[in-house]
Scaffold this motif. Sequence first.
Motif, PDB file in Angstrom:
ATOM      1  N   LEU A   1       4.715  10.471   1.254  1.00 21.71           N
ATOM      2  CA  LEU A   1       5.084   9.292   2.029  1.00 21.71           C
ATOM      3  C   LEU A   1       4.332   8.032   1.626  1.00 21.71           C
ATOM      4  O   LEU A   1       4.849   6.925   1.828  1.00 21.71           O
ATOM      5  CB  LEU A   1       4.874   9.562   3.522  1.00 21.71           C
ATOM      6  CG  LEU A   1       5.766  10.643   4.142  1.00 21.71           C
ATOM      7  CD1 LEU A   1       5.515  10.751   5.638  1.00 21.71           C
ATOM      8  CD2 LEU A   1       7.235  10.377   3.880  1.00 21.71           C
ATOM      9  N   CYS A   2       3.139   8.162   1.098  1.00 24.76           N
ATOM     10  CA  CYS A   2       2.399   6.973   0.684  1.00 24.76           C
ATOM     11  C   CYS A   2       3.134   6.290  -0.475  1.00 24.76           C
ATOM     12  O   CYS A   2       3.575   6.944  -1.414  1.00 24.76           O
ATOM     13  CB  CYS A   2       0.978   7.338   0.279  1.00 24.76           C
ATOM     14  SG  CYS A   2      -0.124   7.575   1.695  1.00 24.76           S
ATOM     15  N   GLY A   3       3.278   4.987  -0.368  1.00 21.84           N
ATOM     16  CA  GLY A   3       4.039   4.234  -1.360  1.00 21.84           C
ATOM     17  C   GLY A   3       5.470   3.960  -0.944  1.00 21.84           C
ATOM     18  O   GLY A   3       6.163   3.184  -1.597  1.00 21.84           O
ATOM     19  N   CYS A   4       5.919   4.579   0.164  1.00 20.52           N
ATOM     20  CA  CYS A   4       7.258   4.273   0.680  1.00 20.52           C
ATOM     21  C   CYS A   4       7.216   2.932   1.413  1.00 20.52           C
ATOM     22  O   CYS A   4       6.297   2.663   2.176  1.00 20.52           O
ATOM     23  CB  CYS A   4       7.728   5.361   1.639  1.00 20.52           C
ATOM     24  SG  CYS A   4       8.096   6.941   0.854  1.00 20.52           S
ATOM     25  N   GLU A   5       8.228   2.108   1.196  1.00 16.59           N
ATOM     26  CA  GLU A   5       8.257   0.807   1.880  1.00 16.59           C
ATOM     27  C   GLU A   5       8.606   0.944   3.350  1.00 16.59           C
ATOM     28  O   GLU A   5       8.221   0.109   4.174  1.00 16.59           O
ATOM     29  CB  GLU A   5       9.247  -0.134   1.197  1.00 16.59           C
ATOM     30  CG  GLU A   5      10.697   0.307   1.274  1.00 16.59           C
ATOM     31  CD  GLU A   5      11.621  -0.617   0.480  1.00 16.59           C
ATOM     32  OE1 GLU A   5      12.717  -0.891   0.985  1.00 16.59           O
ATOM     33  OE2 GLU A   5      11.247  -1.053  -0.614  1.00 16.59           O
TER      34      GLU A   5
END
Length: 261
Positions: free
Chosen positions: A163-167
């Motif tokens: 999930l990290c890096g999802c806008e």
Amino acid sequence: MSYSLKVLYSGSTGNAAVLTDGETAVLIDAGRSAKALTAALCTAGLSPEAITAVFLTHEHSDHTSALEIFLKHRAVPVHVAGASADRLLSRPGDRVHGALVPHPPLFSHTVGAFSFQSFRTSHDSAESVGYRITYRDPTDGSKHYIGYATDLGVVSPTVEEALCGCEAVVLECNHDGDMLATGPYPFDLKRRIASRNGHLSNADCADFATRLAAKGTKRILLAHLSETNNLPELARGEVEAALAGTGVQISVASPTEIVEL
């Protein structure tokens, strides 16, 4: 924005969301009833016949109970991790059986401009997954990353990496710890909800939200709120306090109203 993700309804009574770019429309989960799902899609401006595919997070009824009737007049593939597919195959429902597309728990599948990549979540189902979704904008080729994780007892390193890096992220914010502890549920159910294979608390959601913000997330939709052990204002308040000054936009899903990410 060239895509939209709308949570049609979310909570203990049923969960469903629709992701569309105007050409392709994909359901994520299909809880409640076919009547409720169809009405919500129409309210969202989509014909049920526009649905291209369904992706399930797991087999629990609050994520699947609309499927049998919804599929009655629609030949729509239902993508699901294999262990969850096995559980669904053990239940009555020929239309669901014929539509299932079982996958390994870690799989990738592309529908139109959307590419779904699953990741494991810790929940007490046969197999529970979330999705990291890549949308490639056909107008300029740019990529957009969307996360979806609604049933997880803990934010594992796998979930964090996915999930990290999802806008934009749809993230479980199920219960307030004090409300759960003092609420009407029996002890065993309270223990199950609070366990690593249960549901994510407001506090844990808020803690993870700060790490998402640090990695570039701009919008978070809080989902799967318990109608017994949480309140929208508590969930929003705790997450907003943790994200103060970050500029991240917070919205809260509803069990009855459509909320857009």
